[in-house]
Design a protein around this motif. Structure first.
Motif, short mmCIF file in Angstrom:
data_model
loop_
_atom_site.label_atom_id
_atom_site.label_comp_id
_atom_site.label_asym_id
_atom_site.label_seq_id
_atom_site.Cartn_x
_atom_site.Cartn_y
_atom_site.Cartn_z
N ALA A 6 -0.15 -0.57 -1.61
CA ALA A 6 -1.14 0.31 -2.27
C ALA A 6 -0.65 0.73 -3.66
CB ALA A 6 -1.38 1.55 -1.41
N THR A 9 -1.03 -2.18 -6.10
CA THR A 9 -2.43 -2.36 -6.52
C THR A 9 -2.79 -1.32 -7.59
OG1 THR A 9 -2.87 -3.08 -4.28
CG2 THR A 9 -4.80 -2.52 -5.60
N GLU A 10 -2.34 -0.09 -7.36
CA GLU A 10 -2.60 0.99 -8.32
C GLU A 10 -1.98 0.67 -9.68
OE1 GLU A 10 -4.82 3.69 -8.95
OE2 GLU A 10 -4.45 3.89 -6.80
N TRP A 283 -2.85 3.17 6.44
CA TRP A 283 -3.52 2.80 5.19
C TRP A 283 -3.98 4.04 4.42
CZ3 TRP A 283 -3.29 -1.66 2.69
CH2 TRP A 283 -2.91 -2.81 3.42
N GLU A 284 -4.46 5.05 5.16
CA GLU A 284 -4.91 6.28 4.47
C GLU A 284 -3.75 6.98 3.79
OE1 GLU A 284 -7.12 8.70 7.25
OE2 GLU A 284 -8.48 6.99 7.52
N ASP A 287 -2.77 5.15 0.66
CA ASP A 287 -3.69 5.40 -0.45
C ASP A 287 -3.44 6.77 -1.08
OD1 ASP A 287 -4.91 3.01 -0.51
OD2 ASP A 287 -6.63 3.60 0.75
N ARG A 288 -3.20 7.76 -0.22
CA ARG A 288 -2.91 9.12 -0.74
C ARG A 288 -1.66 9.09 -1.61
NH1 ARG A 288 -4.24 10.99 4.39
NH2 ARG A 288 -2.06 11.10 5.03
N ALA A 290 -0.29 6.53 -3.14
CA ALA A 290 -0.50 5.74 -4.37
C ALA A 290 -1.26 6.57 -5.40
CB ALA A 290 -1.24 4.45 -4.04
N LYS A 291 -2.21 7.36 -4.95
CA LYS A 291 -2.99 8.21 -5.88
C LYS A 291 -2.10 9.30 -6.46
CE LYS A 291 -7.65 7.13 -4.72
NZ LYS A 291 -7.37 6.14 -3.63
#
Ligand SMILES: Cc1ncc(C[n+]2csc(CCOP(=O)(O)OP(=O)(O)O)c2C)c(N)n1
Ligand SMILES: [Mg+2]
Length: 346
Positions: A6, A9-10, A283-284, A287-288, A290-291
């Motif tokens: 993740a 990708t970011e 996955w969640e 994502d957190r 990575a953000k």
């Protein structure tokens, strides 16, 4: 592995948005990185190339610090003298230079152990000194052609250094396929140097962990160096400056996407009864994270101009002080009569 995917990708998005100068994706190589990174003990030292994001993370280097270098804010991004950074040395973009740093470091580990045992001789070919710590160095298939990488193998074999060479064979050196670099499987080259070596399925984290532990244990207990060729595949581009569609064979990418180490581990975990909810949460949270990294990267402060002098020498040096004073005079020459500053640093 998912967290790194993740983040990767970011960072690719950030580069496309002009927020990073360059990004070097590790997509597809997470399997060997997680296994080998976890195999190391805290006292071991790791010398990476430039694609070992997951190993960095395991050793305690924050993703944000990795990205800082690619945003042009630091020459390194983390303090290698700070134990909190897990004895993880700086990314090295000069191919193969890190193999020499690693072999030099491993030689130092050996000498320290000998000195502690009041034995100051260093005889080539001698084995048997337990060091209790080891060095691991990462490089790529293309880098095996560099003189530095080969010289490091000579010294490691001669002095029986406590180290493990890890070649992530991702099949490509930018657009040059591995078959052009070597007429023989890479792990067999190490045998010619007299170094124990093995080829592993680099998309199998458990194999990487098992072999990594074994080779590091042997190195730490006085049984000399080892060499691991991890067969994997670079699913992404070489860097964000590269377009692999220009040189990849038809079907090659799809073949390897089916063997994606994350998919494979997920399939294995499912056979053990792990259920959907677990994977959704993984996955969640990735994502957190990575953000969070993305926001922190965008808010990283620009370095002050005089920080370039900070780490040139470990102690104050008159020539450096002279240059620092010159820069200060130069910067202050931009101050206007009203005390306001003009110039590029405003
Ligand atoms: C000494 C040196 N020569 C050439 C380059 C340019 N270069 C950067 S990456 C690369 C390919 C490296 O391939 P490999 O060792 O397989 O590592 P990978 O990028 O595939 O992980 C080249 C030729 C460089 N950085 N340093
Ligand atoms: Mg390669």
């Amino acid at each position: 592995m998912v967290g790194t995917r993740a983040f990767d990708t970011e960072c690719t998005h950030l580069q496309r948005q002009g927020q990073l100068a360059l990004w070097v994706p590790s997509v597809g190589q997470e399997g060997c990185q997680v296994g080998l990174g976890r195999a190391a003990e805290p006292q071991d030292h790791i010398f990476p190339a430039y694609r070992e994001h997951l190993v960095a993370k395991i050793r305690g280097v924050d993703f944000v610090n990795l990205a800082a270098q690619f945003r042009g804010l630091t020459h390194g991004g983390w303090d290698v003298t700070d134990p909190a950074n897990g004895n993880f040395h700086l990314y090295t973009l000069v191919l193969g230079a890190q193999t020499q740093h690693a072999t030099g470091h491993a030689l130092g580990q050996l000498l320290d152990a000998k000195r502690a045992a009041a034995d100051t001789r260093l005889d080539p070919g001698e084995a048997g000194t337990a060091t209790g710590e080891a060095t691991m160095v990462f490089y790529g298939d293309g880098t095996t052609s560099q003189g530095d990488a080969n010289e490091s193998l000579v010294f490691a074999a001669s002095y029986q250094t406590p180290q493990v060479f890890v070649v992530q064979n991702n099949r490509w050196a930018i657009s040059v396929p591995v078959a052009r670099q070597s007429r023989t499987p890479l792990y067999r080259r190490a045998l010619g140097f007299g170094i124990r070596s093995v080829q592993i399925d680099g998309n199998d984290p458990l194999a990487a962990y098992a072999v990594g532990r074994r080779f590091l244990d042997l190195a730490r207990t006085g049984h000399g160096p080892g060499y691991i060729e991890a067969l994997t595949y670079r699913i992404g581009a070489h860097t964000t400056s590269d377009d692999p569609t220009r040189y990849r064979e038809d079907g090659e990418l799809e073949h390897w996407q089916e063997r994606d180490p994350i998919k494979r581990l997920e399939a294995y975990l499912r056979t053990l009864g792990v259920e959907d909810a677990f994977f959704a949460e993984v996955w969640e949270s990735a994502d957190r994270e990575a953000k969070r990294a993305r926001d922190a990267i965008l808010n990283l402060p620009a370095p002050t101009a005089d920080s370039m002098f900070a780490s040139v020498y470990s102690e104050p040096h008159p020539r450096i002080e002279e240059q620092r004073a010159w820069l200060e005079r130069y910067e202050s020459s931009f101050e206007g009569a009203d005390g306001t500053k003009r110039g590029s640093d405003q």
